[in-house]
Design a protein around this motif. Sequence first.
Motif, PDB file in Angstrom:
ATOM      1  N   VAL A 134      44.681  33.255  25.386  1.00 40.62           N
ATOM      2  CA  VAL A 134      44.272  33.808  24.100  1.00 40.62           C
ATOM      3  C   VAL A 134      43.054  34.708  24.313  1.00 40.62           C
ATOM      4  N   ALA A 135      43.199  35.991  24.031  1.00 39.84           N
ATOM      5  CA  ALA A 135      42.138  36.959  24.254  1.00 39.84           C
ATOM      6  C   ALA A 135      42.186  37.999  23.140  1.00 39.84           C
ATOM      7  N   ARG A 136      41.212  38.883  23.140  1.00 38.83           N
ATOM      8  CA  ARG A 136      41.270  39.999  22.197  1.00 38.83           C
ATOM      9  C   ARG A 136      41.957  41.205  22.812  1.00 38.83           C
ATOM     10  N   ALA A 137      41.675  41.457  24.080  1.00 39.90           N
ATOM     11  CA  ALA A 137      42.191  42.660  24.722  1.00 39.90           C
ATOM     12  C   ALA A 137      42.482  42.377  26.185  1.00 39.90           C
ATOM     13  N   VAL A 138      43.340  43.208  26.765  1.00 42.52           N
ATOM     14  CA  VAL A 138      43.709  43.058  28.165  1.00 42.52           C
ATOM     15  C   VAL A 138      43.933  44.437  28.768  1.00 42.52           C
ATOM     16  N   PHE A 139      43.507  44.620  29.991  1.00 41.13           N
ATOM     17  CA  PHE A 139      43.800  45.823  30.760  1.00 41.13           C
ATOM     18  C   PHE A 139      45.268  45.765  31.197  1.00 41.13           C
ATOM     19  N   PRO A 140      46.017  46.841  31.209  1.00 38.48           N
ATOM     20  CA  PRO A 140      45.629  48.207  30.829  1.00 38.48           C
ATOM     21  C   PRO A 140      45.975  48.550  29.389  1.00 38.48           C
ATOM     22  N   LEU A 141      46.373  47.563  28.618  1.00 36.43           N
ATOM     23  CA  LEU A 141      46.864  47.833  27.264  1.00 36.43           C
ATOM     24  C   LEU A 141      45.776  48.287  26.302  1.00 36.43           C
ATOM     25  N   HIS A 142      44.561  47.730  26.448  1.00 39.74           N
ATOM     26  CA  HIS A 142      43.517  47.975  25.454  1.00 39.74           C
ATOM     27  C   HIS A 142      42.240  48.606  25.995  1.00 39.74           C
ATOM     28  N   GLY A 143      42.029  48.585  27.282  1.00 41.26           N
ATOM     29  CA  GLY A 143      40.773  49.126  27.786  1.00 41.26           C
ATOM     30  C   GLY A 143      40.537  48.742  29.229  1.00 41.26           C
ATOM     31  N   TYR A 144      39.317  49.049  29.700  1.00 41.68           N
ATOM     32  CA  TYR A 144      39.018  48.945  31.121  1.00 41.68           C
ATOM     33  C   TYR A 144      37.807  48.066  31.409  1.00 41.68           C
ATOM     34  N   GLY A 145      37.325  47.325  30.420  1.00 41.82           N
ATOM     35  CA  GLY A 145      36.116  46.530  30.608  1.00 41.82           C
ATOM     36  C   GLY A 145      36.335  45.304  31.474  1.00 41.82           C
ATOM     37  N   GLY A 146      35.227  44.616  31.754  1.00 42.96           N
ATOM     38  CA  GLY A 146      35.281  43.466  32.637  1.00 42.96           C
ATOM     39  C   GLY A 146      36.143  42.335  32.114  1.00 42.96           C
ATOM     40  N   ILE A 147      36.025  42.005  30.818  1.00 44.81           N
ATOM     41  CA  ILE A 147      36.832  40.917  30.262  1.00 44.81           C
ATOM     42  C   ILE A 147      38.304  41.304  30.238  1.00 44.81           C
ATOM     43  N   GLU A 148      38.590  42.566  29.874  1.00 49.02           N
ATOM     44  CA  GLU A 148      39.975  43.017  29.866  1.00 49.02           C
ATOM     45  C   GLU A 148      40.609  42.868  31.253  1.00 49.02           C
ATOM     46  N   ARG A 149      39.857  43.224  32.270  1.00 50.11           N
ATOM     47  CA  ARG A 149      40.389  43.111  33.635  1.00 50.11           C
ATOM     48  C   ARG A 149      40.506  41.649  34.059  1.00 50.11           C
ATOM     49  N   HIS A 150      39.554  40.826  33.611  1.00 52.99           N
ATOM     50  CA  HIS A 150      39.627  39.392  33.931  1.00 52.99           C
ATOM     51  C   HIS A 150      40.924  38.797  33.395  1.00 52.99           C
ATOM     52  N   VAL A 151      41.232  39.077  32.129  1.00 56.43           N
ATOM     53  CA  VAL A 151      42.448  38.538  31.520  1.00 56.43           C
ATOM     54  C   VAL A 151      43.681  39.060  32.253  1.00 56.43           C
ATOM     55  N   TYR A 152      43.658  40.337  32.590  1.00 54.23           N
ATOM     56  CA  TYR A 152      44.781  40.937  33.315  1.00 54.23           C
ATOM     57  C   TYR A 152      45.024  40.243  34.651  1.00 54.23           C
ATOM     58  N   HIS A 153      43.977  40.127  35.467  1.00 50.10           N
ATOM     59  CA  HIS A 153      44.165  39.549  36.798  1.00 50.10           C
ATOM     60  C   HIS A 153      44.502  38.069  36.729  1.00 50.10           C
ATOM     61  N   LEU A 154      43.872  37.344  35.819  1.00 51.19           N
ATOM     62  CA  LEU A 154      44.177  35.918  35.695  1.00 51.19           C
ATOM     63  C   LEU A 154      45.637  35.728  35.294  1.00 51.19           C
ATOM     64  N   THR A 155      46.091  36.497  34.314  1.00 48.99           N
ATOM     65  CA  THR A 155      47.487  36.417  33.889  1.00 48.99           C
ATOM     66  C   THR A 155      48.424  36.811  35.024  1.00 48.99           C
ATOM     67  N   LYS A 156      48.102  37.891  35.698  1.00 55.79           N
ATOM     68  CA  LYS A 156      48.952  38.392  36.781  1.00 55.79           C
ATOM     69  C   LYS A 156      49.128  37.356  37.886  1.00 55.79           C
ATOM     70  N   TYR A 157      48.011  36.763  38.340  1.00 54.94           N
ATOM     71  CA  TYR A 157      48.105  35.869  39.495  1.00 54.94           C
ATOM     72  C   TYR A 157      48.592  34.485  39.122  1.00 54.94           C
ATOM     73  N   LEU A 158      48.329  34.021  37.901  1.00 52.54           N
ATOM     74  CA  LEU A 158      48.940  32.757  37.475  1.00 52.54           C
ATOM     75  C   LEU A 158      50.453  32.910  37.368  1.00 52.54           C
ATOM     76  N   THR A 159      50.893  34.054  36.861  1.00 50.71           N
ATOM     77  CA  THR A 159      52.328  34.308  36.754  1.00 50.71           C
ATOM     78  C   THR A 159      52.971  34.326  38.132  1.00 50.71           C
ATOM     79  N   GLN A 160      52.292  34.937  39.103  1.00 47.33           N
ATOM     80  CA  GLN A 160      52.822  34.964  40.469  1.00 47.33           C
ATOM     81  C   GLN A 160      52.927  33.567  41.064  1.00 47.33           C
ATOM     82  N   LEU A 161      52.042  32.665  40.628  1.00 46.63           N
ATOM     83  CA  LEU A 161      52.101  31.283  41.110  1.00 46.63           C
ATOM     84  C   LEU A 161      53.196  30.474  40.434  1.00 46.63           C
ATOM     85  N   GLY A 162      53.807  31.026  39.388  1.00 46.84           N
ATOM     86  CA  GLY A 162      54.885  30.325  38.701  1.00 46.84           C
ATOM     87  C   GLY A 162      54.514  29.777  37.343  1.00 46.84           C
TER      88      GLY A 162
END
Length: 426
Positions: free
Chosen positions: A17-45
């Motif tokens: 649950v977040a407000r924004a995520v990279f690359p959909l909404h912006g390029y800030g630190g939190i947006e990138r955090h949500v992006y990478h966390l989602t990406k790598y958790l998904t890769q783990l299954g």
Amino acid sequence: MDATHPQTGHPIRVAMVARAVFPLHGYGGIERHVYHLTKYLTQLGVVVTLYVQSLPPNATPGDLRPHAIETLRYDYTSPILPPNGVIGRQINFPIYSWRIGRRVARHVLHSNFDVVHTQGLCAFGYAAARHRDPRLQTTPFVANPHGMEEFRTSDRIKWLAYAPFRFLYAYGHRQADRAIATDSCTKDDLPRYLGVDPARVVVIPSAIDVAECLSQVRSELRTALRFRLGLTSGNPILLSVGRLEPNKGFDVLIAALARLRDELPPNWRWLLVGSGSARTALEQQIREAGIAEHTVLVGRLSDEELHSLYEEIDLFVHPTRYEGSSLVTLEAMIHRRPVVASAIGGIPDKVFPGRNGLLVKPGDVDDLTAQLRAALAARAQWSEWGAESERIVRSTFDWPVVAQQTLALYHELLAGNHTSHPTRSG
């Protein structure tokens, strides 16, 4: 560790649950955090459903591939107020958090998720729903408060204006089963600022994607930047990166460089990458300090340009007055650069004096001058310091490592260790 639920045997299902995520909404630190966390958790299954604000027109997710993306309106104040101004943010974000928290809660009650993981103020809405309905208590709730700039600002007007925001922020994180501190040296900030039970604090670092960072280096950009910024004869080349705002301490660095002007080699360079409201004031200070011929205010750079530029510099200097985890420090480190940085926020977990750089008292011109002088005197060790910087990032602050730590936390909570746990390091 795999992503199988320890009790049911199916893949762990997470509401992120977040407000924004990279690359959909912006390029800030939190947006990138949500992006990478989602990406790598998904890769783990892990089956991740991402909850974010409405998507802008023509938004493309790139390689962001969660199980599903649920969206909700965020902006209720335009055109009367800027949606992310001091006032607009305090209206929009709580409403958004409240509404999306209720939506997530409905799905939890229908057994659609095994873990709820919130980012920033999004903790408030779900926490309120969880407080009202005891049935939600059986599903683990993880909250990540991030940098908490609203608690650290020295601007009294902003401090007063953000009082309601801070109250909701603290409330949301106190209700979580685990609140994540992004650095060991800042874990006490969560009990101090948010009132979180220390037994519910867990340290899981903010991270960078090492492979992604290094893949963005371009030889043609390195050559172009050398000529564009006048680096072909610069020695040494110092780099700072950040918003041009008072809290980043670039005025302190200018004062220190002015003192060292006669001790530095005749062709030294300082590059300052970023944009912000303090640019005009910094330009004037640079001229008055007599270092204009050695200084380049670069402005904003693309990711490829910035990572290519890291390869061209000798020393990274981050003189910030206050800071969260400091991802730019990690970026410089993965490019094998020695670092001189303020001993504030999460930086002391990354920069170790005499190993990969030196630490400075934040806002202290005398100490920054002394530490820069010491770093210049130790220039023969910069290659060794840079190698240690890289080792630190790869072992502790790379996203595949951090995603595994996050998955381990989910397993711990799903195994029944819900209510309390000793504070531990990630």
